[in-house]
Design an enzyme around this catalytic site. Structure first.
Site, PDB file in Angstrom:
ATOM      1  N   CYS A   1      24.909   1.811 -28.790  1.00  0.00           N
ATOM      2  CA  CYS A   1      25.795   0.933 -27.844  1.00  0.00           C
ATOM      3  C   CYS A   1      27.154   1.223 -27.501  1.00  0.00           C
ATOM      4  CB  CYS A   1      25.546  -0.500 -28.377  1.00  0.00           C
ATOM      5  SG  CYS A   1      25.770  -0.892 -30.008  1.00  0.00           S
TER       6      CYS A   1
HETATM    7  N1  LIG Z   1      20.722  -3.997 -31.495  1.00  0.00           N
HETATM    8  C1  LIG Z   1      21.495  -3.261 -30.654  1.00  0.00           C
HETATM    9  O1  LIG Z   1      22.425  -3.518 -29.815  1.00  0.00           O
HETATM   10  C2  LIG Z   1      21.438  -1.717 -30.621  1.00  0.00           C
HETATM   11  C3  LIG Z   1      20.587  -1.280 -31.260  1.00  0.00           C
HETATM   12  N2  LIG Z   1      20.154   0.106 -31.488  1.00  0.00           N
HETATM   13  C4  LIG Z   1      19.170   0.836 -32.464  1.00  0.00           C
HETATM   14  O2  LIG Z   1      17.956   0.361 -32.200  1.00  0.00           O
HETATM   15  C5  LIG Z   1      17.261   0.304 -33.409  1.00  0.00           C
HETATM   16  C6  LIG Z   1      16.739  -1.195 -33.647  1.00  0.00           C
HETATM   17  O3  LIG Z   1      17.667  -1.944 -33.723  1.00  0.00           O
HETATM   18  P1  LIG Z   1      17.524  -3.566 -33.668  1.00  0.00           P
HETATM   19  O4  LIG Z   1      16.319  -3.933 -32.930  1.00  0.00           O
HETATM   20  O5  LIG Z   1      18.787  -3.957 -33.415  1.00  0.00           O
HETATM   21  O6  LIG Z   1      17.072  -3.768 -35.263  1.00  0.00           O
HETATM   22  P2  LIG Z   1      16.367  -5.030 -35.952  1.00  0.00           P
HETATM   23  O7  LIG Z   1      16.855  -5.135 -37.308  1.00  0.00           O
HETATM   24  O8  LIG Z   1      16.551  -6.422 -35.031  1.00  0.00           O
HETATM   25  O9  LIG Z   1      14.614  -4.584 -35.770  1.00  0.00           O
HETATM   26  C7  LIG Z   1      14.260  -3.330 -36.419  1.00  0.00           C
HETATM   27  C8  LIG Z   1      12.816  -3.213 -36.169  1.00  0.00           C
HETATM   28  O10 LIG Z   1      12.224  -2.248 -37.271  1.00  0.00           O
HETATM   29  C9  LIG Z   1      11.264  -2.851 -38.045  1.00  0.00           C
HETATM   30  N3  LIG Z   1      11.455  -2.232 -39.383  1.00  0.00           N
HETATM   31  C10 LIG Z   1      12.749  -2.305 -40.006  1.00  0.00           C
HETATM   32  N4  LIG Z   1      12.701  -1.614 -41.251  1.00  0.00           N
HETATM   33  C11 LIG Z   1      11.291  -1.068 -41.196  1.00  0.00           C
HETATM   34  C12 LIG Z   1      10.561   0.135 -41.948  1.00  0.00           C
HETATM   35  N5  LIG Z   1      11.177   0.395 -43.224  1.00  0.00           N
HETATM   36  N6  LIG Z   1       9.496   0.553 -41.322  1.00  0.00           N
HETATM   37  C13 LIG Z   1       9.081  -0.023 -40.290  1.00  0.00           C
HETATM   38  N7  LIG Z   1       9.659  -0.939 -39.660  1.00  0.00           N
HETATM   39  C14 LIG Z   1      10.815  -1.226 -39.822  1.00  0.00           C
HETATM   40  C15 LIG Z   1      11.673  -4.566 -37.969  1.00  0.00           C
HETATM   41  O11 LIG Z   1      10.463  -5.144 -38.210  1.00  0.00           O
HETATM   42  P3  LIG Z   1       9.688  -5.280 -39.415  1.00  0.00           P
HETATM   43  O12 LIG Z   1      10.719  -5.564 -40.342  1.00  0.00           O
HETATM   44  O13 LIG Z   1       8.977  -6.499 -39.356  1.00  0.00           O
HETATM   45  O14 LIG Z   1       8.896  -4.137 -39.866  1.00  0.00           O
HETATM   46  C16 LIG Z   1      11.948  -4.643 -36.613  1.00  0.00           C
HETATM   47  O15 LIG Z   1      11.066  -4.553 -35.812  1.00  0.00           O
HETATM   48  C17 LIG Z   1      18.473   0.696 -34.591  1.00  0.00           C
HETATM   49  O16 LIG Z   1      17.955   2.118 -34.884  1.00  0.00           O
HETATM   50  C18 LIG Z   1      19.587   0.475 -33.955  1.00  0.00           C
HETATM   51  O17 LIG Z   1      20.571   0.934 -34.608  1.00  0.00           O
HETATM   52  C19 LIG Z   1      20.626   0.916 -30.732  1.00  0.00           C
HETATM   53  C20 LIG Z   1      21.652   0.556 -29.682  1.00  0.00           C
HETATM   54  C21 LIG Z   1      21.813  -0.682 -29.725  1.00  0.00           C
HETATM   55  C1  LIG Z   2      27.628  -5.410 -34.226  1.00  0.00           C
HETATM   56  C2  LIG Z   2      26.999  -4.513 -34.858  1.00  0.00           C
HETATM   57  O1  LIG Z   2      27.039  -4.555 -36.117  1.00  0.00           O
HETATM   58  N1  LIG Z   2      26.685  -3.240 -34.115  1.00  0.00           N
HETATM   59  C3  LIG Z   2      26.179  -1.980 -34.677  1.00  0.00           C
HETATM   60  C4  LIG Z   2      25.885  -1.065 -33.743  1.00  0.00           C
HETATM   61  C5  LIG Z   2      24.818  -0.923 -32.838  1.00  0.00           C
HETATM   62  C6  LIG Z   2      24.363   0.311 -32.558  1.00  0.00           C
HETATM   63  O2  LIG Z   2      24.315   0.606 -31.353  1.00  0.00           O
HETATM   64  O3  LIG Z   2      23.847   1.134 -33.358  1.00  0.00           O
HETATM   65  P1  LIG Z   2      23.089   2.364 -33.807  1.00  0.00           P
HETATM   66  O4  LIG Z   2      23.895   3.450 -33.551  1.00  0.00           O
HETATM   67  O5  LIG Z   2      22.622   2.004 -35.063  1.00  0.00           O
HETATM   68  O6  LIG Z   2      21.902   2.525 -32.905  1.00  0.00           O
HETATM   69  C7  LIG Z   2      27.107  -1.451 -35.896  1.00  0.00           C
HETATM   70  O7  LIG Z   2      28.251  -1.588 -35.886  1.00  0.00           O
HETATM   71  O8  LIG Z   2      26.448  -0.749 -36.795  1.00  0.00           O
END
Ligand SMILES: NC(=O)C1=CN([C@@H]2O[C@H](COP(=O)(O)OP(=O)(O)OC[C@H]3O[C@@H](n4cnc5c(N)ncnc54)[C@H](OP(=O)(O)O)[C@@H]3O)[C@@H](O)[C@H]2O)C=CC1
Ligand SMILES: CC(=O)N[C@@H](CCC(=O)OP(=O)(O)O)C(=O)O
Length: 346
Positions: free
Chosen positions: A150
């Site tokens: 992000c």
């Molecule tokens: N949030 C954001 O703004 C952004 C996120 N991302 C990336 O997107 C990805 C998801 O982020 P986000 O949705 O925020 O994270 P969350 O923690 O909200 O969700 C993670 C998901 O993965 C599942 N999960 C976690 N650990 C495991 C495991 N060991 N095995 C299988 N499933 C697992 C969780 O569900 P359950 O535990 O039930 O399995 C849940 O559905 C990350 O890599 C993050 O860095 C990228 C850009 C922005």
């Molecule tokens: C507010 C906050 O905690 N933000 C996350 C970045 C989210 C994201 O884009 O992470 P990935 O590169 O893991 O997909 C962090 O700083 O780790």
């Protein structure tokens, strides 16, 4: 119809994919996975989806799930994605991975900044970095897309035009970025719970956040010179949104009008990058709920320094919206399909 699966559907990025895909005319969600909510409907986990998507969450079973779909989104933590992506690729399914696992062209840089061994390094060369504004043609042909982080989305879009033109000193860049708390995912932690975050504002991972290396990699691809920058992320008490304030020294004299024209030209074919022409700088709330990145450009007349303001919704342009933009490109669809809407007003 394109059949899609979402692995990690109950996290914030996964759930946002579900929500956005309900408005996509060419995609049908075939399966959703979760560990904690296996057997429960996604609409029980997120009642906002009731009557719209009532699919039950499944356990991960790549062998049988891969047969049911054309494309899979992996919305898992980094380190976990690389344990499922190789099997999906082997099964002939296209993958858009939202984690950091495939964003780097150098295994060493990944391992240094993520402090873990890369378990599927054979895919590093095959993965295409999914920032459509810079990489559209490669994304169209990709079997594995590494969806950007992000903060790197916000910072790279803000800097790409001037870095490519050599207009800024590539070692003078300072990125001061602020994110809403959904950026940290849904899993509760001491750092992100309400009483820690509300009515406060803090910097974290100062001088050592892993996104520093992702932004440097992106800009190095555009620059003739080495890029070494300072990146400081901050946590602000809002749910969604990133605002990056970026400073850089100019290498030659240009005026504000010329700079704005450069940005307009650079993004003239890009539907989701909007350049402000007026004095008013973009605000987070103007992109919240949308796939837009809004950019404001200002020349500080006293110091001669360039200041850029970049805003995105971290869950949409910073994650799930961008992933759908990539799906559209990989599937030869209109890039805007399912994403052509304004943010929430006010
Ligand atoms: N949030 C954001 O703004 C952004 C996120 N991302 C990336 O997107 C990805 C998801 O982020 P986000 O949705 O925020 O994270 P969350 O923690 O909200 O969700 C993670 C998901 O993965 C599942 N999960 C976690 N650990 C495991 C495991 N060991 N095995 C299988 N499933 C697992 C969780 O569900 P359950 O535990 O039930 O399995 C849940 O559905 C990350 O890599 C993050 O860095 C990228 C850009 C922005
Ligand atoms: C507010 C906050 O905690 N933000 C996350 C970045 C989210 C994201 O884009 O992470 P990935 O590169 O893991 O997909 C962090 O700083 O780790």
């Amino acid at each position: 119809m394109i059949k899609a699966g979402i692995i990690g559907a109950t996290g914030y990025a996964g759930a946002e994919l579900v929500r956005l895909l309900t408005n996509h005319s060419k995609v049908e969600i075939e399966f959703l996975t979760s560990r904690s909510f296996t057997g429960q409907k996604i609409s029980e986990v997120y009642p906002a989806l009731a009557g719209i998507v009532d699919l039950k969450c499944e356990e991960i079973d790549i062998k049988q799930q891969a047969k049911r779909v054309d494309i899979v989104f992996t919305a898992l933590p980094h380190g976990v994605s690389m344990s499922v992506v190789p099997e999906l690729i082997k099964a002939g399914v296209k993958v858009i991975d939202l984690s950091g696992d495939y964003r780097y062209s150098s295994q060493k840089i990944y391992e240094d900044w993520y402090q873990q061994k890369h378990e599927s390094s054979e895919l590093i060369d095959k993965a295409v970095y999914g920032l459509p504004e810079l990489n559209k043609e490669e994304i169209k042909e990709a079997g594995l897309v590494a969806n950007p982080g992000c903060y790197p989305t916000s910072a790279t879009l803000a800097l790409a035009p001037v870095v490519e033109e050599g207009l800024v000193d590539s070692q003078s860049i300072i990125i001061d970025a602020k994110s809403g708390v959904t950026g940290a995912g849904r899993k509760p932690s001491r750092v992100t719970h309400f009483s820690e975050v509300a009515e406060s504002f803090k910097a974290y991972k100062v001088g050592e956040h892993r996104h520093t290396s992702e932004i440097e990699q992106n800009l190095a691809g555009l620059s003739a010179k080495e890029v070494i920058l300072s990146f400081t992320p901050h946590l602000v008490p809002m749910k969604r949104g990133i605002l990056s304030t970026i400073y850089a020294d100019l290498t030659q004299k240009v005026n504000s009008k010329e700079l704005i024209e450069l940005y307009q030209k650079f993004y003239s074919q890009e539907p989701f990058a909007r350049i402000r022409q007026e004095e008013k700088m973009p605000e987070v709330k103007e992109v919240t709920g949308s796939n837009y990145c809004d950019l404001g450009i200002k020349l500080d007349k006293r110091t001669g320094r360039l200041i850029i303001i970049s805003v995105i919704d971290n869950l949409i342009k910073g994650a799930s919206g961008q992933a759908i933009q990539n799906l559209n490109l990989m599937s030869d669809l209109d890039e805007k399909e399912g994403l052509d809407f304004a943010g929430i007003i006010p």
